[in-house]
Design an enzyme around this catalytic site. Sequence first.
Site, short mmCIF file in Angstrom:
data_model
loop_
_atom_site.label_atom_id
_atom_site.label_comp_id
_atom_site.label_asym_id
_atom_site.label_seq_id
_atom_site.Cartn_x
_atom_site.Cartn_y
_atom_site.Cartn_z
N GLY A 84 0.78 -1.24 0.00
CA GLY A 84 0.00 0.00 0.00
C GLY A 84 0.81 1.28 0.00
N ASP A 139 0.88 2.89 4.82
CA ASP A 139 -0.13 3.70 4.14
C ASP A 139 -1.14 4.26 5.14
OD1 ASP A 139 -1.23 1.19 4.65
OD2 ASP A 139 -1.94 0.84 2.61
N ASP A 142 -4.83 1.92 11.13
CA ASP A 142 -6.25 1.64 11.32
C ASP A 142 -6.42 1.07 12.73
OD1 ASP A 142 -8.94 1.29 10.54
OD2 ASP A 142 -8.55 -0.68 9.69
N LYS A 170 -6.69 6.59 10.92
CA LYS A 170 -8.12 6.43 11.23
C LYS A 170 -8.20 6.14 12.73
CE LYS A 170 -9.86 3.66 7.67
NZ LYS A 170 -10.58 2.44 7.26
N PHE A 191 -13.88 3.43 4.52
CA PHE A 191 -12.93 2.58 3.82
C PHE A 191 -12.51 3.32 2.56
CE2 PHE A 191 -11.05 -0.71 1.31
CZ PHE A 191 -10.28 -1.35 2.26
N VAL A 192 -11.21 3.63 2.49
CA VAL A 192 -10.72 4.47 1.39
C VAL A 192 -9.78 3.70 0.47
CG1 VAL A 192 -10.99 6.66 2.62
CG2 VAL A 192 -8.88 5.35 2.91
N ASP A 198 -5.72 -0.13 -1.46
CA ASP A 198 -6.52 -1.02 -2.32
C ASP A 198 -7.76 -1.55 -1.63
OD1 ASP A 198 -5.09 -2.75 -0.45
OD2 ASP A 198 -5.85 -4.40 -1.68
P1 IMP Z 1 -4.39 -2.16 10.82
O1 IMP Z 1 -3.51 -3.35 11.07
O2 IMP Z 1 -5.83 -2.44 11.18
O3 IMP Z 1 -3.90 -0.88 11.42
O4 IMP Z 1 -4.47 -1.97 9.28
C1 IMP Z 1 -3.43 -1.56 8.54
C2 IMP Z 1 -3.57 -2.07 7.12
O5 IMP Z 1 -4.94 -2.34 6.75
C3 IMP Z 1 -3.10 -1.00 6.19
O6 IMP Z 1 -1.71 -1.09 5.98
C4 IMP Z 1 -3.94 -1.23 4.97
O7 IMP Z 1 -3.30 -2.14 4.11
C5 IMP Z 1 -5.23 -1.84 5.48
N1 IMP Z 1 -6.31 -0.83 5.60
C6 IMP Z 1 -6.87 -0.35 6.72
N2 IMP Z 1 -7.83 0.57 6.45
C7 IMP Z 1 -7.88 0.65 5.10
C8 IMP Z 1 -8.66 1.44 4.19
O8 IMP Z 1 -9.53 2.27 4.55
N3 IMP Z 1 -8.40 1.23 2.87
C9 IMP Z 1 -7.47 0.36 2.40
N4 IMP Z 1 -6.71 -0.37 3.21
C10 IMP Z 1 -6.90 -0.24 4.55
MG MG Z 2 -4.31 -3.40 1.94
#
Ligand code: IMP
Ligand code: MG
Length: 224
Positions: A84, A139, A142, A170, A191-192, A198
Amino acid sequence: MDLQTGYRRSLTSTCSMRSSVSVSRRVFAVHPDSRFPVPRRWRAELARILITESQISQRVRAMSRTIQRDFIGRELVVVSLLNGTVMFLADLVRHLNLPLRLDFIGVSSYGSGTESRDLVFTKELRLDVRARDVLLVDDILDTGKTMVRVLQKLRALEPRRIKTCVLLNKAARRIEKVHADYVGFEIPDYFVVGYGLDFSERYRNLPFIGVLKPQIYKASNILA
Ligand code: IMP
Ligand code: MG
């Protein structure tokens, strides 16, 4: 609010980092009501554009300047998470006027298209980061699960210090206690896609960041 650009500079704060460096952190919050026309080609899939190409480019340049100031006189190891970060990383490092080495960690999450679940490392770090200054680039922050797992892995390699840098934050979805030292934009819980981000490996090529219509990810049972 800056009406021309559609996002507002909501807060300027100075935060003291674990190391001796003091980083000025400006928070750019994307306004949830900002409206930009979605190109015709993408209207069926995107609800709207959240961040335009020119907003991204201005903000990423500013991030490069801040990072450059904070790491002046040091050689950086930039560690970027695949896939990403491709566009963000390219724009960020091309404006970093510092000696640096670049490496990648591959992380993939298997689960429904919009949730990160079990993390699998698909590519390991090759560069030696021991006693080095590391900038970890992702990227989007979350839930924080990815960042926590990757930080654990990196800390075990005993770098001199690690700073974290994400294009999007986020905060509303955070589960883990983790933060990023450099944040491009604070965004609401949408969700972006686009600019590297992606859904099921699609939309990475969009030059802007758009909000995916819920019916697209609800209709799809393809794994992310
Ligand atoms: P986390 O482990 O929940 O913090 O998520 C991190 C990963 O989830 C990021 O590196 C992204 O690849 C994916 N991700 C989380 N939110 C989004 C979104 O809104 N769009 C696309 N990918 C996301
Ligand atoms: Mg992803």
